[in-house]
Design a protein around this motif. Structure first.
Motif, PDB file in Angstrom:
ATOM      1  N   ASN A 168       0.847  -1.189   0.000  1.00 27.91           N
ATOM      2  CA  ASN A 168       0.000   0.000   0.000  1.00 27.91           C
ATOM      3  C   ASN A 168       0.877   1.231   0.000  1.00 27.91           C
ATOM      4  O   ASN A 168       1.541   1.535   0.978  1.00 27.91           O
ATOM      5  N   CYS A 169       0.869   1.930  -1.095  1.00 27.71           N
ATOM      6  CA  CYS A 169       1.797   3.041  -1.294  1.00 27.71           C
ATOM      7  C   CYS A 169       1.090   4.350  -0.975  1.00 27.71           C
ATOM      8  O   CYS A 169       0.980   4.738   0.170  1.00 27.71           O
ATOM      9  N   GLY A 170       0.570   5.027  -1.993  1.00 25.62           N
ATOM     10  CA  GLY A 170      -0.188   6.235  -1.730  1.00 25.62           C
ATOM     11  C   GLY A 170      -1.636   5.923  -1.385  1.00 25.62           C
ATOM     12  O   GLY A 170      -2.042   4.758  -1.271  1.00 25.62           O
ATOM     13  N   HIS A 222      -1.346   0.651  -8.652  1.00 26.19           N
ATOM     14  CA  HIS A 222      -1.921   1.911  -8.167  1.00 26.19           C
ATOM     15  C   HIS A 222      -0.954   2.580  -7.204  1.00 26.19           C
ATOM     16  O   HIS A 222      -0.651   2.046  -6.133  1.00 26.19           O
ATOM     17  N   GLU A 223      -0.529   3.777  -7.551  1.00 27.71           N
ATOM     18  CA  GLU A 223       0.294   4.545  -6.633  1.00 27.71           C
ATOM     19  C   GLU A 223      -0.555   5.172  -5.537  1.00 27.71           C
ATOM     20  O   GLU A 223      -0.209   5.135  -4.357  1.00 27.71           O
ATOM     21  N   GLY A 224      -1.664   5.782  -5.944  1.00 31.19           N
ATOM     22  CA  GLY A 224      -2.543   6.462  -5.000  1.00 31.19           C
ATOM     23  C   GLY A 224      -3.782   6.882  -5.761  1.00 31.19           C
ATOM     24  O   GLY A 224      -4.040   6.380  -6.859  1.00 31.19           O
ATOM     25  N   ASP A 276      -0.329   4.654 -12.532  1.00 32.68           N
ATOM     26  CA  ASP A 276       0.222   3.285 -12.509  1.00 32.68           C
ATOM     27  C   ASP A 276       1.724   3.431 -12.478  1.00 32.68           C
ATOM     28  O   ASP A 276       2.358   3.699 -13.508  1.00 32.68           O
ATOM     29  N   ASP A 277       2.319   3.290 -11.270  1.00 32.32           N
ATOM     30  CA  ASP A 277       3.761   3.534 -11.141  1.00 32.32           C
ATOM     31  C   ASP A 277       4.559   2.339 -11.605  1.00 32.32           C
ATOM     32  O   ASP A 277       5.005   1.514 -10.820  1.00 32.32           O
ATOM     33  N   SER A 278       4.738   2.286 -12.928  1.00 27.44           N
ATOM     34  CA  SER A 278       5.646   1.323 -13.503  1.00 27.44           C
ATOM     35  C   SER A 278       6.164   1.985 -14.776  1.00 27.44           C
ATOM     36  O   SER A 278       5.494   2.855 -15.346  1.00 27.44           O
ATOM     37  N   GLU A 285      -2.931  -0.439  -3.922  1.00 33.50           N
ATOM     38  CA  GLU A 285      -2.088  -1.638  -4.022  1.00 33.50           C
ATOM     39  C   GLU A 285      -1.129  -1.436  -5.192  1.00 33.50           C
ATOM     40  O   GLU A 285      -1.546  -1.455  -6.348  1.00 33.50           O
ATOM     41  N   GLU A 286       0.156  -1.228  -4.883  1.00 37.45           N
ATOM     42  CA  GLU A 286       1.105  -0.852  -5.938  1.00 37.45           C
ATOM     43  C   GLU A 286       1.898  -2.063  -6.452  1.00 37.45           C
ATOM     44  O   GLU A 286       1.485  -2.708  -7.396  1.00 37.45           O
ATOM     45  N   ASN A 287       3.000  -2.398  -5.807  1.00 33.41           N
ATOM     46  CA  ASN A 287       3.831  -3.497  -6.332  1.00 33.41           C
ATOM     47  C   ASN A 287       3.448  -4.830  -5.697  1.00 33.41           C
ATOM     48  O   ASN A 287       4.291  -5.549  -5.157  1.00 33.41           O
TER      49      ASN A 287
HETATM   50 FE1  FEO Z   1       5.539   3.020  -3.696  1.00 29.13          FE
HETATM   51 FE2  FEO Z   1       5.509   4.365  -6.586  1.00 29.13          FE
HETATM   52  O1  FEO Z   1       6.066   4.387  -4.864  1.00 29.13           O
END
Ligand code: FEO
Ligand code: CA
Ligand code: CA
Ligand code: CA
Length: 598
Positions: A186-188, A292-294, A312-314, A201-203
């Protein structure tokens, strides 16, 4: 109040220099105090934190989790007047953990794991709801409050929206595909207009393994592991179902015999009502499935749809917008508004215009493009489970790792951090630098009465001193007061100050011109930027929220000392001395009791 109309400058503090101190640095006239570090007893039997890392799994389930990230202060009167600045629920994410620091002697990854270590690690993830109250000038946890709660990687949750009940979400745990256990990485986050908390839910993909010869697209497009999960939870020596579920390899005759679909129950935004301690978290599938970043909501307007944005932080992934089917009405608003709507992906054109591309199986443009690409979706659930593929098909713009978004309270302009992309070779107007090591911040303005169109520009390029955004009279160059790299966390407060947090990692974190990770304050109108905060050694500065009076700021410090070994710590923050480093929240106040940033 808008910055342009105010007489005093928006940023009234003296910028601080970069540094590599194992401490928090804030401007003259400000104070910073560590609060609720990892392991703080929170619920149940209130097990004390053990400084040698020897707390058990059962202990961790009742303590604040690891690796603090996105955070939001809900005033106790959040659902009515939203003004209480001395008591509230501090809700925060716990993104992941460092095995080297999480157990007395680290963890042996790569072989069978002791089940209690796995239990503890799963409990180190998730979300904390912490009831806090001011006692004089100090903030305290309200011990024994019924609101104090841990949500972890094991907490039962519901799946809602178009993908609920899909055959692709059916597991031995939930044969009808409407429930799962836990939220991970859980990132942002985002606070909804009805004052609930959405955790991203990010990575998550890396926590799973699927050793089948061919992974389904629902796994492959998200990089589910092929050899092992990130922490080898699937190898817990108890062999309990709650751990072996992280192995999504095909084992039985049908999807109800194994956990081949378990990864499909992750990658969503999860809604938590912090004021309903018994309430089950809800995975809101209409917002799409990706890293999902946030999420950030546009200001809610009575009688209009709810609008929110998520990145989408990738590398080379997309920015998305969700527009609800039903209209917002303050009196009746709730999570149901997130169960139905249209998800769009962003296309940034070279001329400064942009398009929102619908990922909607009832849209003829979408079905035509899918047919051209030779891709078949069974239904809208299938589209959402494969959001990345749907956005590929529509030709959305591949971005330099979209992280947090923020919306200006007066103008409605949306800002998004693009943290970096060292893999970029082909540039475009929105991602203009090859090998983008330092990232940038993009912004756009929606076009009234046109949900498919927007106009955009680049707000700020990250980089060393002298890095210049814009040209001619619009040129703004970074100086020693504000040079930065890898922007990530972002908030625009109600006064209109943009707070920009950095997540440099690897050699950029440990070496180079930027010092430790930091937070800057920016005036979105003038582009004046000043460094406000520098974090401790080997830590990320991520997550920021303020009380409604803007006089208390909460900033999260994640993974201090992340280059440590079990016997040698590179940071001892926050306790100092020889202590094991712990992620924690930092409370920032102005010594004269004034508004933060003035
Ligand atoms: Fe968990 Fe994209 O930083
Ligand atoms: Ca982040
Ligand atoms: Ca990080
Ligand atoms: Ca990041």
């Amino acid at each position: 109040s808008s910055s342009s109309s105010s007489a005093a400058p928006l940023l009234g503090f003296a910028a601080i220099a970069t540094n590599r101190n194992d401490a928090i640095s804030v401007p003259v006239g400000y104070s910073a105090t560590a609060f609720v570090p990892w392991g703080t007893p929170l619920t149940g039997t209130m097990p004390a934190y053990k400084p040698d890392g020897s707390n058990s799994g059962a202990d961790q389930e009742q303590q604040v989790g690891a690796h603090h990230d996105g955070v939001y202060f809900f005033p106790m009167d959040a659902k009515t007047t939203h003004t209480n600045s001395s008591e509230g629920l501090l809700v925060m994410n716990h993104e992941y953990l460092d095995p080297n620091l999480f157990h007395p002697n680290g963890a042996t990854l790569g072989e069978t794991r002791p089940a209690d270590e796995v239990r503890k690690e799963i409990a180190g993830h998730g979300v904390s709801v912490i009831h806090i109250r001011k006692n004089g000038s100090n903030w305290e946890v309200v011990n024994g409050s019924p609101f104090n709660r841990r949500i972890t990687g094991a907490t039962p949750m519901d799946i809602r929206g178009p993908a609920a009940g899909s055959a692709k979400l059916a597991t031995k745990y939930s044969p009808n595909g409407t429930a799962t256990r836990g939220t991970l990485n859980n990132c942002g986050m985002g606070a909804t207009p009805w004052n609930t908390y959405l955790t991203a839910e990010e990575n998550w993909a890396g926590y799973f393994v699927n050793k089948d010869a061919t992974q389904p697209r629902e796994h492959k497009e998200y990089s589910v592991g092929t050899k092992n999960g990130r922490y080898y939870w699937e190898l817990a020596d108890s062999g309990a179902d709650e751990y072996i579920r992280f192995d999504a390899s095909t084992k039985g005759a049908t999807a109800l015999d194994d956990y081949r679909n378990e990864p499909n129950t992750f990658g969503w935004m999860v809604e938590i009502d912090p004021f309903d301690p018994e309430g089950r978290p809800q995975k809101r599938t209409a917002l799409g499935r990706f890293g999902h970043e946030g999420v950030i909501f546009a200001p809610a307007v009575e009688g209009q749809p709810v609008v929110c944005y998520s990145g989408d932080d990738s590398t080379n992934e997309y920015i998305y917008k969700f527009v609800s089917t039903d209209n917002y009405h303050k009196a009746t608003a709730g999570g149901y508004l997130l169960n139905s709507g249209v998800l769009y992906a962003a296309k940034f054109n070279a001329d400064g215009t942009g398009e929102w591309l619908p990922l909607d199986i009832t849209n003829s443009d979408f079905t035509a493009k899918a047919a051209t690409a030779g891709v078949t979706f069974a239904d809208q659930a299938d589209v959402l489970i494969n959001t990345r593929l749907a956005a590929d098909i529509m030709g959305a713009t591949k971005m330099d790792r979209p992280e947090w978004g923020a919306v200006h309270p007066d103008t409605g302009e949306v800002y998004f951090t693009l943290t970096n992309n060292t893999g970029r070779t082909t540039t475009d107007a929105a991602n203009p630098r090859p090998n983008n090591t330092t990232g940038h911040i993009i912004r756009w303005r929606e076009i009234a009465n046109n949900p498919r169109g927007f106009n955009w520009d680049i707000f700020l390029l990250g980089g060393d001193v002298g890095t210049t955004t814009g040209s001619g009279s619009n040129a703004v160059a970074l100086t020693a007061e504000n040079h930065f790299a890898s922007p990530d966390g972002l908030l625009i407060d109600t006064r209109g100050v943009a707070w920009i947090q950095t997540d440099m990692s690897g050699s950029q974190q440990s070496d180079g011109p930027f010092g430790n990770n930091q937070m800057l304050a920016a005036d979105p109108v003038t582009k004046e930027v000043k460094r406000f905060f520098v974090g401790p050694v080997d830590a990320e500065v991520t997550g920021v929220t303020l009380t409604p009076d803007l006089k208390t700021m909460f900033v999260n410090i994640q993974h201090p000392g992340d280059r440590s070994t079990p016997s040698s710590f590179t940071s001892h923050w926050p306790e100092g001395g020889t202590a094991r480093p712990r992620s924690a929240t930092v409370i920032v106040t102005k010594n004269d009791g004034g508004i933060i940033g003035t």
